[in-house]
Design a protein around this motif. Sequence first.
Motif, PDB file in Angstrom:
ATOM      1  N   THR A  26       0.855  -1.196   0.000  1.00 31.82           N
ATOM      2  CA  THR A  26       0.000   0.000   0.000  1.00 31.82           C
ATOM      3  C   THR A  26       0.888   1.242   0.000  1.00 31.82           C
ATOM      4  O   THR A  26       1.019   1.943   1.017  1.00 31.82           O
ATOM      5  CB  THR A  26      -0.944   0.011   1.217  1.00 31.82           C
ATOM      6  N   PRO A  27       1.538   1.550  -1.119  1.00 30.22           N
ATOM      7  CA  PRO A  27       2.387   2.749  -1.171  1.00 30.22           C
ATOM      8  C   PRO A  27       1.545   4.019  -1.140  1.00 30.22           C
ATOM      9  O   PRO A  27       0.438   4.060  -1.678  1.00 30.22           O
ATOM     10  CB  PRO A  27       3.121   2.592  -2.504  1.00 30.22           C
ATOM     11  N   MET A  28       2.075   5.042  -0.507  1.00 31.19           N
ATOM     12  CA  MET A  28       1.404   6.336  -0.439  1.00 31.19           C
ATOM     13  C   MET A  28       2.072   7.298  -1.417  1.00 31.19           C
ATOM     14  O   MET A  28       3.246   7.137  -1.771  1.00 31.19           O
ATOM     15  CB  MET A  28       1.455   6.892   0.985  1.00 31.19           C
ATOM     16  N   ALA A  29       1.322   8.313  -1.817  1.00 28.95           N
ATOM     17  CA  ALA A  29       1.843   9.308  -2.762  1.00 28.95           C
ATOM     18  C   ALA A  29       1.886  10.675  -2.099  1.00 28.95           C
ATOM     19  O   ALA A  29       0.963  11.049  -1.361  1.00 28.95           O
ATOM     20  CB  ALA A  29       0.948   9.364  -3.994  1.00 28.95           C
ATOM     21  N   PRO A  30       2.937  11.440  -2.349  1.00 30.63           N
ATOM     22  CA  PRO A  30       2.987  12.791  -1.789  1.00 30.63           C
ATOM     23  C   PRO A  30       2.003  13.708  -2.509  1.00 30.63           C
ATOM     24  O   PRO A  30       1.769  13.573  -3.711  1.00 30.63           O
ATOM     25  CB  PRO A  30       4.432  13.228  -2.037  1.00 30.63           C
ATOM     26  N   ARG A  31       1.410  14.608  -1.763  1.00 25.46           N
ATOM     27  CA  ARG A  31       0.499  15.576  -2.377  1.00 25.46           C
ATOM     28  C   ARG A  31       1.273  16.510  -3.303  1.00 25.46           C
ATOM     29  O   ARG A  31       2.453  16.815  -3.083  1.00 25.46           O
ATOM     30  CB  ARG A  31      -0.217  16.394  -1.296  1.00 25.46           C
ATOM     31  N   SER A  48       3.094  20.169   0.649  1.00 26.56           N
ATOM     32  CA  SER A  48       2.807  20.259   2.081  1.00 26.56           C
ATOM     33  C   SER A  48       3.557  19.219   2.890  1.00 26.56           C
ATOM     34  O   SER A  48       3.629  19.318   4.123  1.00 26.56           O
ATOM     35  CB  SER A  48       1.307  20.076   2.311  1.00 26.56           C
ATOM     36  N   GLY A  49       4.118  18.207   2.206  1.00 27.13           N
ATOM     37  CA  GLY A  49       4.787  17.127   2.922  1.00 27.13           C
ATOM     38  C   GLY A  49       3.843  16.042   3.391  1.00 27.13           C
ATOM     39  O   GLY A  49       4.243  15.132   4.125  1.00 27.13           O
ATOM     40  N   ILE A  50       2.592  16.113   2.970  1.00 23.02           N
ATOM     41  CA  ILE A  50       1.590  15.119   3.347  1.00 23.02           C
ATOM     42  C   ILE A  50       1.520  14.031   2.279  1.00 23.02           C
ATOM     43  O   ILE A  50       1.482  14.327   1.077  1.00 23.02           O
ATOM     44  CB  ILE A  50       0.211  15.779   3.535  1.00 23.02           C
ATOM     45  N   TRP A  51       1.507  12.777   2.735  1.00 15.84           N
ATOM     46  CA  TRP A  51       1.362  11.606   1.867  1.00 15.84           C
ATOM     47  C   TRP A  51      -0.031  11.028   2.066  1.00 15.84           C
ATOM     48  O   TRP A  51      -0.547  11.005   3.186  1.00 15.84           O
ATOM     49  CB  TRP A  51       2.411  10.561   2.214  1.00 15.84           C
ATOM     50  N   GLU A  52      -0.626  10.512   0.953  1.00  9.80           N
ATOM     51  CA  GLU A  52      -2.001  10.014   1.018  1.00  9.80           C
ATOM     52  C   GLU A  52      -2.143   8.703   0.244  1.00  9.80           C
ATOM     53  O   GLU A  52      -1.390   8.427  -0.687  1.00  9.80           O
ATOM     54  CB  GLU A  52      -2.973  11.032   0.417  1.00  9.80           C
TER      55      GLU A  52
END
Length: 630
Positions: free
Chosen positions: A67-72, A76-80
């Motif tokens: 389940t890799p996350m992607a940076p916005r 902002s440094g937030i991954w989703e």
Amino acid sequence: MTGPAPHVLTEHDIYLFREGTHTGLHHKLGCHLEGDGSGGGHFAVWAPSAQSVSVVGDWNDWQPDATPMAPRWDGSGIWEVRDAAVARGEAYKFHIVAKDGSIHQKADPYAAFCERPPATASRAWTLEYHWSDAAWVADRAARNAPDAPMSIYEVHLGSWRREREGGLPGYHEIAEPLAKYCVGLGFTHVELMPVTEHPFYGSWGYQTTGYFAPTARYGTPQDLMHFVDVMHRHGLGVILDWVPSHFPTDAHGLARFDGTHLFEHEDPRQGFHPEWSSAIFNYGRHEVRAFLLSSAHAWLERYHLDGLRVDAVASMLYLDYARKSGEWIPNPHGGKENLEAITFLRMLNESVARDHRGTCVIAEESTAWPGVTRDGDTGGLGFAMKWNMGWMHDTLRFFGNDPVHRRFHHDALTFPLWYAFNERFVMPLSHDEVVHGKGSLITRMPGDKWQKLANLRLLLGWMWASPGKKLLFMGGEIGQEREWSHERELDWGLLQDPGHAGLSQWVADLNRLMREEPSLHARDFDPQGFAWIDCCDVENSIASMVRTAPDSKPVVVVCNFTPVVRHDYRIGVPLGGPWIERLNGDAGIYGGSDVGNLGRVEAAEEPRHGRSHSIALTLPPLAALFLTPA
């Protein structure tokens, strides 16, 4: 048309996050399940320096590439990521690969629930609950008002009472017994030592890792909601100890979250607490400030709490706290004040007052920092109240002296009253006074068993007579003899002893009188509501005062701090006619010797202490008398 899902981050959210003013990040970051929790969910985490981030958990066999996350896109440094397989109750962590290639498996900083320690993962969870306290919430502003009676019972949930053999109680099962007990003793509020998730039980919750999660040791988030609901049903407010001053460096926690010093300062002179071996938040980093603001708001919002008690505020305010010369970095003006922490605390208090009407934020601040309870726009910090640590230290020091020597320490008793209105004070006899070799309250009193109980009744009588809201740690009301330990329940068997049962009754009667008589609570923060009658009788170790409130009976309190009965002791009073002895700490029902005034005295037109009338009293030994005009 329907708008975006509540958990979807908007441009406005990112703006507030970067500005450090967002107070609702718990709705956006972390894990948010869809529907009933069985249809997958959305994950978001702040890790700006990470090389890659993924979610690992029960549903994907903890495989980092599942389940890799992607940076916005917005920097902002937030991954989703959205994962359709995650379900309610499943454990998870964030698998973070730092820029240097190091791997960090971290619990979710915004998790609503965690595994029960010693396990360290977060749990996917939903927070539905049917509340029944709407009337309470609508009315609580009056219950927390400065002129309201406030008597707080401080509790460590794991060691108040243990129904299960050797096991910790649960939020759900302890709620009703604790509520009925506190109501029976007349307390108005319960204060919980931190139930925020913490890895080490022996930290009592003050080493927090789950800033949005109630500890799983006592049950689920819904169980805590039930606990608060029950307290409100019984007419009790609930205050939570909250710790934004430092956090532990456990590998699964906030420290070096993305491989860098993200939540804490990098320089140990700013980012490491030498007393508690813990990390210190970087209050100047906007995203960290928003994290802490959101934590405070989440507890008030999700759990309908009536207030927060902010721990160790002094350690936040002073850059040199617990440090020697050369071990700290001055602020830009060369001073020792932590300007960034000051900004954060003002923002905290302003935002809570704005968004959670009727709640209160209380500071545990142990120095003479000016304006802790003054509004932020007039230069203060904006807290509703502040613990009066000076009163606590001086009063316990006075009571620790043998009565024959107390005349040499009279100033320790009376001095706190000279600054009693500089702030809006809570008078605490807290858990800190019955641990670390200090013994219990009763063992700190001098004399034989009878005198120890009498001294403790007198201490509590003096406390309830004095201006300020009251806080008593569990066990003080029964004369707990063993020093408090988080590993066992209180020694309830003591109540089989008439002296200990009498002490409990004394606390109940003090609370009852305080609530009945506005003069004992309505002007706790107003110097017009307090006057000495005589604070200078040093030789006899006697002090007397009068408490007043508009359209209410004055309450006269006389305290004899020696075991010597004083006959025909005359004091001035504000009114003529009969005066009723409302409470006598030496009454037989409390375990005393029943010395007193047969319930009433007549005021003579004989001036004394600057007043036109006076009464002649028999003062019982080691006891407080409370009197009101008939």
